[in-house]
Write an enzyme that holds these catalytic residues in place. Structure first.
Site, PDB file in Angstrom:
ATOM      1  N   GLY A   8       0.803  -1.236   0.000  1.00 18.77           N
ATOM      2  CA  GLY A   8       0.000   0.000   0.000  1.00 18.77           C
ATOM      3  C   GLY A   8       0.827   1.273   0.000  1.00 18.77           C
ATOM      4  O   GLY A   8       0.283   2.370  -0.182  1.00 18.77           O
ATOM      5  N   GLY A  10       3.170   1.685  -2.184  1.00 21.28           N
ATOM      6  CA  GLY A  10       3.665   1.815  -3.557  1.00 21.28           C
ATOM      7  C   GLY A  10       2.784   2.732  -4.389  1.00 21.28           C
ATOM      8  O   GLY A  10       1.858   3.393  -3.891  1.00 21.28           O
ATOM      9  N   PHE A  11       3.089   2.745  -5.666  1.00 20.42           N
ATOM     10  CA  PHE A  11       2.433   3.651  -6.622  1.00 20.42           C
ATOM     11  C   PHE A  11       0.915   3.457  -6.642  1.00 20.42           C
ATOM     12  O   PHE A  11       0.147   4.372  -6.337  1.00 20.42           O
ATOM     13  CB  PHE A  11       3.069   3.377  -8.004  1.00 20.42           C
ATOM     14  CG  PHE A  11       2.365   3.952  -9.175  1.00 20.42           C
ATOM     15  CD1 PHE A  11       1.943   5.277  -9.191  1.00 20.42           C
ATOM     16  CD2 PHE A  11       2.145   3.168 -10.319  1.00 20.42           C
ATOM     17  CE1 PHE A  11       1.309   5.806 -10.303  1.00 20.42           C
ATOM     18  CE2 PHE A  11       1.519   3.699 -11.432  1.00 20.42           C
ATOM     19  CZ  PHE A  11       1.092   5.006 -11.422  1.00 20.42           C
ATOM     20  N   GLY A  13      -0.848   1.437  -4.700  1.00 20.73           N
ATOM     21  CA  GLY A  13      -1.383   1.298  -3.344  1.00 20.73           C
ATOM     22  C   GLY A  13      -1.730   2.641  -2.706  1.00 20.73           C
ATOM     23  O   GLY A  13      -2.781   2.778  -2.074  1.00 20.73           O
ATOM     24  N   ASP A  54       7.100  -7.794   5.931  1.00 18.03           N
ATOM     25  CA  ASP A  54       7.395  -8.484   4.677  1.00 18.03           C
ATOM     26  C   ASP A  54       6.380  -9.598   4.450  1.00 18.03           C
ATOM     27  O   ASP A  54       6.136 -10.404   5.364  1.00 18.03           O
ATOM     28  CB  ASP A  54       8.816  -9.073   4.779  1.00 18.03           C
ATOM     29  CG  ASP A  54       9.362  -9.475   3.437  1.00 18.03           C
ATOM     30  OD1 ASP A  54       8.672 -10.210   2.705  1.00 18.03           O
ATOM     31  OD2 ASP A  54      10.484  -9.048   3.116  1.00 18.03           O
ATOM     32  N   TYR A 176       8.484 -13.224 -14.557  1.00 16.39           N
ATOM     33  CA  TYR A 176       7.537 -12.388 -13.803  1.00 16.39           C
ATOM     34  C   TYR A 176       6.103 -12.843 -14.082  1.00 16.39           C
ATOM     35  O   TYR A 176       5.306 -13.052 -13.149  1.00 16.39           O
ATOM     36  CB  TYR A 176       7.736 -10.912 -14.188  1.00 16.39           C
ATOM     37  CG  TYR A 176       6.613 -10.006 -13.769  1.00 16.39           C
ATOM     38  CD1 TYR A 176       6.332  -9.782 -12.423  1.00 16.39           C
ATOM     39  CD2 TYR A 176       5.811  -9.361 -14.714  1.00 16.39           C
ATOM     40  CE1 TYR A 176       5.288  -8.947 -12.034  1.00 16.39           C
ATOM     41  CE2 TYR A 176       4.780  -8.523 -14.337  1.00 16.39           C
ATOM     42  CZ  TYR A 176       4.514  -8.322 -13.002  1.00 16.39           C
ATOM     43  OH  TYR A 176       3.481  -7.508 -12.625  1.00 16.39           O
ATOM     44  N   LYS A 180       3.290 -14.318 -11.479  1.00 15.51           N
ATOM     45  CA  LYS A 180       1.948 -13.737 -11.277  1.00 15.51           C
ATOM     46  C   LYS A 180       0.888 -14.813 -11.491  1.00 15.51           C
ATOM     47  O   LYS A 180      -0.112 -14.867 -10.780  1.00 15.51           O
ATOM     48  CB  LYS A 180       1.707 -12.558 -12.239  1.00 15.51           C
ATOM     49  CG  LYS A 180       2.574 -11.346 -12.037  1.00 15.51           C
ATOM     50  CD  LYS A 180       2.572 -10.795 -10.625  1.00 15.51           C
ATOM     51  CE  LYS A 180       1.389  -9.928 -10.272  1.00 15.51           C
ATOM     52  NZ  LYS A 180       1.539  -9.342  -8.899  1.00 15.51           N
ATOM     53  N   ARG A 244       0.266  -1.128 -26.597  1.00 11.78           N
ATOM     54  CA  ARG A 244       0.028  -1.251 -25.160  1.00 11.78           C
ATOM     55  C   ARG A 244      -1.277  -0.545 -24.821  1.00 11.78           C
ATOM     56  O   ARG A 244      -1.721   0.342 -25.546  1.00 11.78           O
ATOM     57  CB  ARG A 244       1.157  -0.582 -24.358  1.00 11.78           C
ATOM     58  CG  ARG A 244       2.518  -1.269 -24.477  1.00 11.78           C
ATOM     59  CD  ARG A 244       2.556  -2.587 -23.736  1.00 11.78           C
ATOM     60  NE  ARG A 244       3.844  -3.251 -23.782  1.00 11.78           N
ATOM     61  CZ  ARG A 244       4.229  -4.099 -24.739  1.00 11.78           C
ATOM     62  NH1 ARG A 244       3.426  -4.365 -25.748  1.00 11.78           N
ATOM     63  NH2 ARG A 244       5.402  -4.693 -24.692  1.00 11.78           N
TER      64      ARG A 244
HETATM   65  N1  LIG Z   1       2.409  -0.405 -12.300  1.00  9.44           N
HETATM   66  C1  LIG Z   1       2.005  -1.165 -13.318  1.00  9.44           C
HETATM   67  O1  LIG Z   1       2.043  -0.772 -14.495  1.00  9.44           O
HETATM   68  C2  LIG Z   1       1.445  -2.547 -13.056  1.00  9.44           C
HETATM   69  C3  LIG Z   1       0.979  -3.287 -14.161  1.00  9.44           C
HETATM   70  C4  LIG Z   1       0.483  -4.563 -13.931  1.00  9.44           C
HETATM   71  C5  LIG Z   1       0.410  -5.073 -12.655  1.00  9.44           C
HETATM   72  N2  LIG Z   1       0.852  -4.326 -11.602  1.00  9.44           N
HETATM   73  C6  LIG Z   1       0.777  -4.918 -10.256  1.00  9.44           C
HETATM   74  O2  LIG Z   1       0.252  -3.980  -9.328  1.00  9.44           O
HETATM   75  C7  LIG Z   1       0.848  -4.184  -8.043  1.00  9.44           C
HETATM   76  C8  LIG Z   1       1.387  -2.870  -7.485  1.00  9.44           C
HETATM   77  O3  LIG Z   1       2.301  -2.314  -8.416  1.00  9.44           O
HETATM   78  P1  LIG Z   1       2.925  -0.854  -8.248  1.00  9.44           P
HETATM   79  O4  LIG Z   1       3.126  -0.327  -9.617  1.00  9.44           O
HETATM   80  O5  LIG Z   1       2.129  -0.054  -7.269  1.00  9.44           O
HETATM   81  O6  LIG Z   1       4.348  -1.211  -7.652  1.00  9.44           O
HETATM   82  P2  LIG Z   1       5.257  -0.462  -6.561  1.00  9.44           P
HETATM   83  O7  LIG Z   1       6.612  -1.059  -6.691  1.00  9.44           O
HETATM   84  O8  LIG Z   1       5.124   1.007  -6.661  1.00  9.44           O
HETATM   85  O9  LIG Z   1       4.602  -0.937  -5.194  1.00  9.44           O
HETATM   86  C9  LIG Z   1       4.796  -2.236  -4.677  1.00  9.44           C
HETATM   87  C10 LIG Z   1       4.888  -2.124  -3.172  1.00  9.44           C
HETATM   88  O10 LIG Z   1       5.085  -3.440  -2.641  1.00  9.44           O
HETATM   89  C11 LIG Z   1       6.051  -3.354  -1.610  1.00  9.44           C
HETATM   90  N3  LIG Z   1       6.713  -4.659  -1.470  1.00  9.44           N
HETATM   91  C12 LIG Z   1       7.571  -5.261  -2.338  1.00  9.44           C
HETATM   92  N4  LIG Z   1       7.990  -6.422  -1.843  1.00  9.44           N
HETATM   93  C13 LIG Z   1       7.390  -6.568  -0.629  1.00  9.44           C
HETATM   94  C14 LIG Z   1       7.446  -7.570   0.368  1.00  9.44           C
HETATM   95  N5  LIG Z   1       8.215  -8.657   0.238  1.00  9.44           N
HETATM   96  N6  LIG Z   1       6.706  -7.407   1.490  1.00  9.44           N
HETATM   97  C15 LIG Z   1       5.927  -6.309   1.642  1.00  9.44           C
HETATM   98  N7  LIG Z   1       5.850  -5.318   0.736  1.00  9.44           N
HETATM   99  C16 LIG Z   1       6.569  -5.451  -0.391  1.00  9.44           C
HETATM  100  C17 LIG Z   1       7.025  -2.264  -2.072  1.00  9.44           C
HETATM  101  O11 LIG Z   1       7.743  -1.707  -0.977  1.00  9.44           O
HETATM  102  C18 LIG Z   1       6.075  -1.276  -2.717  1.00  9.44           C
HETATM  103  O12 LIG Z   1       5.637  -0.277  -1.805  1.00  9.44           O
HETATM  104  C19 LIG Z   1       1.905  -5.275  -8.226  1.00  9.44           C
HETATM  105  O13 LIG Z   1       1.367  -6.515  -7.825  1.00  9.44           O
HETATM  106  C20 LIG Z   1       2.160  -5.277  -9.733  1.00  9.44           C
HETATM  107  O14 LIG Z   1       2.583  -6.526 -10.235  1.00  9.44           O
HETATM  108  C21 LIG Z   1       1.370  -3.068 -11.772  1.00  9.44           C
END
Ligand SMILES: NC(=O)c1ccc[n+]([C@@H]2O[C@H](COP(=O)([O-])OP(=O)(O)OC[C@H]3O[C@@H](n4cnc5c(N)ncnc54)[C@H](O)[C@@H]3O)[C@@H](O)[C@H]2O)c1
Length: 365
Positions: A8, A10-11, A13, A54, A176, A180, A244
């Site tokens: 949560g 992250g981007f 989240g 984690d 990857y 998933k 895309r």
């Molecule tokens: N951004 C995209 O374009 C995109 C596209 C398809 C799918 N997704 C999926 O959306 C989800 C979120 O992506 P996002 O872009 O916000 O990524 P992000 O990297 O900004 O956020 C991911 C968050 O997960 C946390 N994290 C990583 N490993 C961890 C662990 N072991 N324990 C606890 N926290 C952990 C990171 O600290 C980070 O805050 C992911 O599952 C990603 O695969 C994203």
């Protein structure tokens, strides 16, 4: 509703958490604040409770699950760098631990929403004039080395046309994507078997303001914008004609909101429903920046990338959700947002160097 958002901080989240709070939900975040997503502690929106931990650790899940009713599982490992085992440790094992705890019956969780990706489709669906609908094999490295970008028909080897890909056939062509799909299969199988509601959301290429710079390994808009900010033209992979679906992070947040309660169990593509080439994205950004530069295509490529990723979003749209933003607005907003950010210095240089050094990005001969 009480919601746990893993990842949560992250981007996606953070934007999603803000929307949930606005709707009156209570939000707990489980996040280990790991690089490359974080190079300093993030300022989480007020109202989100952070459990720093984690998803590979049972005790951290236990602390975070408390009396939450829904888990939005975003946390994962998704670098392009070749840390294959970490993809499975974080993504598959982390999800398996969640279900071990749910089955012990000591939580209040009734629904799990998993963030997945178009990467589970690999090359996706194509049409061959001779063989009909086909799902090409992973593109061969020797073809990529020669700058042959389009996959052939897996049956006759002839030319094929990309089609929109619905949710029915998942055949990943990257580690990857496999990780998933492993997460997805765990959620589907264990949810179904043990009566836990589940929803899988397969996001397109999520873009938008607040996409942080620390992780300059992927995210075309972020990478192009960083280069442009440093007076360098967008550097496109392959020939720039990859299709895309760029979807705005706030549209994704609204899909996440719908998945808390309204969406029936199942897998859904989450994207704008409009395909653009990566070249379109670069040109749109150059227009937003009022720049006379032109995108460059020196023949760089990443092994494991799909040539095209064009999701069919009709299943999600049938539930009432629709994307509200488009490429122009998303790109303009990002360009303006970027100028308000401090310390943009050289994030992209380090990432580009590392990707070339590790063979993640290669150049066709
Ligand atoms: N951004 C995209 O374009 C995109 C596209 C398809 C799918 N997704 C999926 O959306 C989800 C979120 O992506 P996002 O872009 O916000 O990524 P992000 O990297 O900004 O956020 C991911 C968050 O997960 C946390 N994290 C990583 N490993 C961890 C662990 N072991 N324990 C606890 N926290 C952990 C990171 O600290 C980070 O805050 C992911 O599952 C990603 O695969 C994203």
């Amino acid at each position: 509703m009480k919601v746990l958002i893993t990842g949560g901080a992250g981007f996606i989240g953070q934007r999603t958490g803000q929307l949930f709070l606005k709707q009156g939900h209570q939000v707990t975040v489980l996040d280990n604040l790991s690089p490359p997503a974080h190079d300093r502690p993030p300022a989480l929106p007020a109202g989100m409770e952070l459990v720093e931990g984690d998803i590979r650790k049972r005790e951290d899940w236990v602390k975070a699950l408390k009396d939450n009713e829904v888990v939005l599982h975003l946390a994962d490992h998704h670098d392009y760098l070749p840390a294959f085992s970490k993809l499975f440790h974080v993504n598959a094992v982390g999800t398996a631990i969640l279900f071990e705890l749910l089955l012990e019956g000591k939580t209040s969780v009734r629904r799990v929403v998993l963030a997945s990706s178009m990467a589970v489709y690999g090359e996706g669906k194509y049409r061959c004039g001779k063989d009909g609908d086909v799902y090409p094999q992973p593109r061969r490295v020797d073809a990529l080395e020669r700058g042959v970008w389009d996959p052939p028909c897996p049956i006759c080897g002839g030319a094929v046309t990309p089609m929109v890909t619905d949710e029915s056939v998942a055949r990943p062509t990257s580690a990857y994507g496999l990780s998933k799909l492993a997460q997805e299969e765990l959620v589907r199988l264990l949810g179904e078997r043990h009566g836990i509601e589940w929803v899988i959301l397969r996001y397109g290429a999520v873009q938008g303001r607040a996409q942080p710079f620390q992780n300059a390994y992927y995210g075309a808009l972020r990478i192009f914008a960083l280069r442009l900010y440093h007076h360098q033209p967008p550097l496109l992979l392959e020939d720039g004609n990859q299709l895309r679906d760029f979807v705005d992070v706030d549209d994704v947040a609204r899909a996440n909101l719908a998945a808390l309660s309204d969406l029936p169990t199942g897998a859904y593509n989450v994207a704008s429903g409009r395909a653009h080439t990566v070249m379109d994205l670069a040109r749109t950004l150059l227009r937003a920046a009022d720049s006379a530069m032109t995108p460059e295509t020196p023949g760089r490529y990443r092994v494991g990338d799909a040539r095209h990723a064009v999701p069919d979003v009709s299943r999600l749209k049938a539930t009432g959700w629709d994307a509200q933003s488009g490429l122009e607005a998303m790109t303009r907003e990002y360009w303006h947002w970027l100028h308000e950010q401090p310390n943009l210095d050289s994030y992209f240089e380090g990432a580009e160097y590392l990707m070339e050094r590790t063979g993640t990005v290669r150049v066709a001969r």
